[in-house]
Structures are given as C-alpha cells and as structure tokens.
Design a protein around this motif. Structure first.
Motif, PDB file in Angstrom:
ATOM      1  N   LEU A 141      -3.765  -9.044   1.725  1.00  0.00           N
ATOM      2  CA  LEU A 141      -3.077  -8.434   0.579  1.00  0.00           C
ATOM      3  C   LEU A 141      -3.689  -7.085   0.224  1.00  0.00           C
ATOM      4  O   LEU A 141      -2.991  -6.172  -0.207  1.00  0.00           O
ATOM      5  CB  LEU A 141      -3.131  -9.366  -0.639  1.00  0.00           C
TER       6      LEU A 141
ATOM      7  N   ARG B 205      -2.211  -4.438   2.477  1.00  0.00           N
ATOM      8  CA  ARG B 205      -0.829  -4.112   2.090  1.00  0.00           C
ATOM      9  C   ARG B 205      -0.813  -3.283   0.816  1.00  0.00           C
ATOM     10  O   ARG B 205      -0.095  -2.280   0.728  1.00  0.00           O
ATOM     11  CB  ARG B 205      -0.033  -5.405   1.867  1.00  0.00           C
ATOM     12  N   ALA B 206      -1.600  -3.702  -0.176  1.00  0.00           N
ATOM     13  CA  ALA B 206      -1.609  -2.988  -1.457  1.00  0.00           C
ATOM     14  C   ALA B 206      -2.113  -1.566  -1.268  1.00  0.00           C
ATOM     15  O   ALA B 206      -1.588  -0.623  -1.854  1.00  0.00           O
ATOM     16  CB  ALA B 206      -2.478  -3.728  -2.467  1.00  0.00           C
TER      17      ALA B 206
ATOM     18  N   ASP C  89       0.616   0.548   0.219  1.00  0.00           N
ATOM     19  CA  ASP C  89       1.633   0.841  -0.786  1.00  0.00           C
ATOM     20  C   ASP C  89       1.138   1.888  -1.774  1.00  0.00           C
ATOM     21  O   ASP C  89       1.831   2.832  -2.099  1.00  0.00           O
ATOM     22  CB  ASP C  89       1.985  -0.437  -1.576  1.00  0.00           C
ATOM     23  N   GLU C  90      -0.070   1.667  -2.257  1.00  0.00           N
ATOM     24  CA  GLU C  90      -0.583   2.513  -3.324  1.00  0.00           C
ATOM     25  C   GLU C  90      -0.830   3.939  -2.839  1.00  0.00           C
ATOM     26  O   GLU C  90      -0.567   4.902  -3.552  1.00  0.00           O
ATOM     27  CB  GLU C  90      -1.900   1.923  -3.860  1.00  0.00           C
ATOM     28  N   ASN C  91      -1.355   4.058  -1.632  1.00  0.00           N
ATOM     29  CA  ASN C  91      -1.812   5.365  -1.170  1.00  0.00           C
ATOM     30  C   ASN C  91      -0.917   5.986  -0.112  1.00  0.00           C
ATOM     31  O   ASN C  91      -1.289   7.003   0.470  1.00  0.00           O
ATOM     32  CB  ASN C  91      -3.246   5.238  -0.637  1.00  0.00           C
ATOM     33  N   ASP C  92       0.259   5.372   0.122  1.00  0.00           N
ATOM     34  CA  ASP C  92       1.214   5.947   1.048  1.00  0.00           C
ATOM     35  C   ASP C  92       0.578   6.161   2.428  1.00  0.00           C
ATOM     36  O   ASP C  92       0.693   7.231   3.028  1.00  0.00           O
ATOM     37  CB  ASP C  92       1.723   7.282   0.475  1.00  0.00           C
TER      38      ASP C  92
ATOM     39  N   ALA D 130      -6.399  -0.589  -5.993  1.00  0.00           N
ATOM     40  CA  ALA D 130      -5.255  -1.445  -5.659  1.00  0.00           C
ATOM     41  C   ALA D 130      -5.725  -2.691  -4.918  1.00  0.00           C
ATOM     42  O   ALA D 130      -5.222  -3.794  -5.154  1.00  0.00           O
ATOM     43  CB  ALA D 130      -4.251  -0.667  -4.818  1.00  0.00           C
TER      44      ALA D 130
ATOM     45  N   ARG E 258      -2.207  11.783  -7.555  1.00  0.00           N
ATOM     46  CA  ARG E 258      -1.325  10.777  -6.934  1.00  0.00           C
ATOM     47  C   ARG E 258      -0.764   9.821  -7.997  1.00  0.00           C
ATOM     48  O   ARG E 258      -1.470   9.429  -8.916  1.00  0.00           O
ATOM     49  CB  ARG E 258      -2.170  10.007  -5.915  1.00  0.00           C
ATOM     50  N   PRO E 259       0.518   9.453  -7.879  1.00  0.00           N
ATOM     51  CA  PRO E 259       1.067   8.502  -8.863  1.00  0.00           C
ATOM     52  C   PRO E 259       0.528   7.091  -8.649  1.00  0.00           C
ATOM     53  O   PRO E 259       0.241   6.694  -7.517  1.00  0.00           O
ATOM     54  CB  PRO E 259       2.578   8.549  -8.596  1.00  0.00           C
TER      55      PRO E 259
ATOM     56  N   ARG F  58       0.951   3.214  -8.305  1.00  0.00           N
ATOM     57  CA  ARG F  58       2.061   2.337  -7.880  1.00  0.00           C
ATOM     58  C   ARG F  58       1.881   0.904  -8.378  1.00  0.00           C
ATOM     59  O   ARG F  58       2.843   0.223  -8.647  1.00  0.00           O
ATOM     60  CB  ARG F  58       2.154   2.316  -6.350  1.00  0.00           C
ATOM     61  N   HIS F  59       0.613   0.436  -8.457  1.00  0.00           N
ATOM     62  CA  HIS F  59       0.355  -0.901  -8.991  1.00  0.00           C
ATOM     63  C   HIS F  59      -0.001  -0.753 -10.472  1.00  0.00           C
ATOM     64  O   HIS F  59      -0.990  -0.108 -10.804  1.00  0.00           O
ATOM     65  CB  HIS F  59      -0.805  -1.579  -8.249  1.00  0.00           C
TER      66      HIS F  59
ATOM     67  N   GLY G 263       0.158  -8.994  -6.428  1.00  0.00           N
ATOM     68  CA  GLY G 263      -0.226  -9.479  -5.113  1.00  0.00           C
ATOM     69  C   GLY G 263       0.950 -10.165  -4.421  1.00  0.00           C
ATOM     70  O   GLY G 263       1.176  -9.980  -3.237  1.00  0.00           O
TER      71      GLY G 263
ATOM     72  N   PRO H 121       4.064  -3.935  -5.625  1.00  0.00           N
ATOM     73  CA  PRO H 121       3.691  -2.914  -6.599  1.00  0.00           C
ATOM     74  C   PRO H 121       4.846  -2.613  -7.551  1.00  0.00           C
ATOM     75  O   PRO H 121       5.970  -2.394  -7.110  1.00  0.00           O
ATOM     76  CB  PRO H 121       3.362  -1.687  -5.733  1.00  0.00           C
TER      77      PRO H 121
ATOM     78  N   ARG I  42       0.654 -16.969   3.559  1.00  0.00           N
ATOM     79  CA  ARG I  42      -0.292 -15.878   3.784  1.00  0.00           C
ATOM     80  C   ARG I  42      -1.716 -16.326   3.421  1.00  0.00           C
ATOM     81  O   ARG I  42      -2.677 -15.951   4.072  1.00  0.00           O
ATOM     82  CB  ARG I  42       0.124 -14.680   2.935  1.00  0.00           C
TER      83      ARG I  42
END
Lengths: 254, 153
Positions: free
Chosen positions: A61, A64-65, A68-71, A200, B54-55, B57-58, B87, B91, B115
């Motif tokens: 996780l 993945r996070a 997502d968060e940091n592109d 994240a 940076r924006p 997201r979470h 999780g 996000p 998972r």
C-alpha cells in the motif's frame, strides 16, 4: 533619556521582526484564506524515518500511495519507495534471495512451498535522508541538497540529468524520470510534512511499520521508538549518517 | 621618478589584467548563478518552495473522520480501527476539499482484503491470513465480514 531610547529601539526591533511573518500572513488574509498562511519553520524540524521490519506485511500500500501522491510513473518501474522480500536458506545464509516484483506494488505471491525451512521477511526501502549524503556531495550544480530541516531534495529546474547522484546513492533510491529526464527521489512528502500531514506511505501503512519522525521535537514518538527498540541503519560502513532507522533489521539486508 | 614609473609599468599591466579577470569572473558568476543560490547552502533557495508546491492527494485520516463520524464509530474497538481510510478507498484529497466534486470508490473486496490477508509465509505471524481458495471459493469477503469491523459477530 538613555532608557527611553533603548526602549524605543527594542520596540522598533520587535516590530520589525514581527512584521515580516505578519506581512506574509496578511496576503493570505486579504485573499480570504487565512488558514493557508505559512507558519512552517524549517529551523524547528529535523526529519527522520523509522521502519519496523517485524510489522511489515508486504501489502504494497505504501508503494501505491507514494505513486499516487507524488505522480511517480507506473512504468518503466521507477519507485520512490518499494518493498523487498528476503528469502534466506539456512544452508546458504550468505546468498539471500531478494526480490521486489514491480516494487511490491501488486503485493507478493507466497513463496513456493518446500520442505526446507527458510527465513523470510519484507524490507521497505526509501531514501534514507542521510545527513552526509553521497548524492549531495557529487552533484556538480547544487541541484541535490540537504534542506535545513534534514530532507534530501532535488531542484528539478537545476538538475542536468547527469546521473552522478544515481550512481553515488548506496541505497539505489534515485531514478531518472522518463518524462522530464531529470532525477527524482523520495522527498519525504515534503509538500505534506511542511503542512502538518504525515507522508503518504505512513498515512496508508496498515500496521504502523513506517513512522515519520521529527528528531528535533522532544515529544515525537520516534524518540521512544529509538530508545525502546534495537535499531540499525543500512550500510553504516558507508558513513552516510542515514536517518532511516530500521528495527528488527537482519544482517543479510543490504 | 620617471624611471621608477617606467620600471613598474609591467606591474600596472598585471594589475589591470587581474582586474579584468575578476570582472569577467563576476559577470560569468552573475550570469550563471540562479536567484537565491547560496541563501541556505549550495543550492537555489527557491527549490524548497518548488518541492512544497506539489498538491496533496491523500487528505489524511483526520480529514476523513471529520465528516464520516459514523464510520469512525463503526470502526471503534475493531481490529481495523487504526487503518487509514485512504489505504483501501484510495487518495481522496479532492473529495475532502470539495465533497460534491468526486467521491471514493467502493473497493473490490476480494482484491483489497487479500492484499493483506492472503497467506504469505514472509508475513509476520499474528496477522490473520487465509488461503482464499480453501477459505471461500467465490463471493465477496464482505458477505461474511464487515470491512470496518471485520471480526465475525
């Protein structure tokens, strides 16, 4: 008379010091968003990271996070953080099998069943945010640096993409972004931690295996972690003064 | 006097050359050094703000439970009470800042639950693990387990 002048100067100095953050805050107040005013003080923090290997379940996780968060691009398999699995055969402990399929993004399949009893565990990896970073030392243009609050960051406007730092990092935490052709790496979610959020990966970790810590804050739980657990850093012989502290680290981990 | 001056002309030329070199160095330095370089160290001070720009997201757990108090209550005391909402749900900072604009997805239970809970010998013991093929052939995990309070009641 003398004391009057002294008081006047003191008052003036105080006003001058107070007016600078106030002026910055005022812009946000005028814009109608006073909560957005910046009150982050780089000098008041010194960020570190703690990882409890015995809590890591290899769910991925965090990977993945982070993406997502940091592109972070999904392919060609670049990671700011990833999870490795070690499988150690007791008859050949010097050659552990290490794998990280897609960085652990999709989790891990169980190890093939066999009669042999092996030692196996997960190790999350990320930038160690060393305070004597080899990557910072080799950068020819000052594009990689230690921030005043202890985070190793990249200036993407300045980076040439020469890859010296990618080679210098003993932990393999840097990659060249295939879109911009400059280096990218874990920023310890600098955009989050400077706004009072955690990273994240720490946010989503279901078992608390990852912990962001402010080493300058005496009340931060990381101090209790470092005191009560037997911790180690990766490759201490490199004298990088890593600030990623691992509890339960096996000697086979590189 | 004139003689003396004549004998030191080479020094004047040297000094002039030195002056030109220093000037050239300063011009090149001015042209190549970005603004703010060296304020905090051997880097551009503005890079700190670039990294902060940076924006997010979470949104973070605190933002989720501000509105979703019912879920926070449902999770209280259960084995999943300390998990982060994002999780499993992904996000959702955009949803947190503007709840109408987007909403979280309902995660696929077979994928999401497994998972963490599919048996894997590399995982620390103590984590509840199953071999899903033996445990439940098909059907969603949520048929028996509530993800916010996963123990069987």
């Amino acid at each position: 008379m003398e004391s009057g002048r002294r008081a006047f100067l003191e008052q003036g100095a105080r006003l001058l010091v107070l007016s600078m953050p106030a002026a910055l805050a005022w812009e946000h107040i005028l814009a109608g968003t006073p909560e957005a005013a910046d009150n982050y003080d780089t000098a008041a923090h010194w960020w570190g990271f703690a990882i409890d290997i015995e809590q890591c379940i290899g769910c991925g996780l965090c990977v993945r996070a982070c993406k997502d968060e940091n592109d972070v691009p999904l392919e060609p398999f670049t990671f700011r953080t990833w999870v490795e699995r070690y499988v150690i055969d007791p008859d050949d402990p010097d050659h552990p099998m290490v794998e990280s399929p897609n960085g652990g993004y999709d989790g891990f399949a169980d190890i093939p069943s066999s009669d042999r009893k092996v030692k196996t565990f997960f190790v999350p990896k990320l930038c160690n945010h060393c305070s004597s970073s080899p990557c910072v030392q080799v950068c020819p243009v000052g594009a990689t640096f230690d921030s005043p609050d202890g985070v190793v960051l990249v200036d993407k406007q300045r980076c040439l993409g020469c890859r010296y730092c990618v080679q210098a990092c003993p932990y393999g935490t840097r990659y060249i972004d295939p879109r911009t052709h400059v280096v990218d790496k874990c920023t310890l979610c600098y955009h989050r931690i400077t706004r009072g959020l955690t990273t994240a990966c720490c946010e989503v970790c279901p078992t608390g295996a990852r912990m962001l810590g402010d080493l300058k804050n005496p009340n931060d739980p990381i101090h209790e972690f470092l005191r009560s657990r037997k911790v180690h850093v990766l490759k201490p012989q490199m004298a990088t003064h890593s600030k990623a502290y691992y509890a339960g680290l096996d000697g086979s981990v590189r | 006097m004139g003689r003396r001056w004549g004998s030191s002309r080479h020094l004047v030329r040297l000094a002039a050359l030195f002056g030109v070199a220093v000037l050239a160095f300063l011009v090149v330095r001015w042209a190549l050094m970005p603004e703010g370089f060296g304020v905090y160290g051997h880097y551009r001070a503005g890079a700190l703000d670039d990294n902060r720009a940076r924006p997010v997201r979470h949104a973070g757990q605190a933002a989720c439970v501000e509105c979703h108090t019912d879920v926070a209550e449902a999770r209280a005391g259960g084995r999943h009470q300390r998990l982060s909402c994002e999780g499993c749900h992904g996000p959702l900072a955009s949803h947190a800042s503007d709840p109408g604009s987007s909403s979280g997805s309902r995660p696929d239970p077979r994928k999401t639950c497994l998972r963490c809970h599919e048996q894997n010998r590399s995982r620390p013991s103590g984590l509840p693990q199953i071999v899903v093929a033996d445990h439940a052939d098909e059907g969603p995990c949520t048929a028996c387990h509530q993800p916010h309070q996963p123990g069987l009641s």
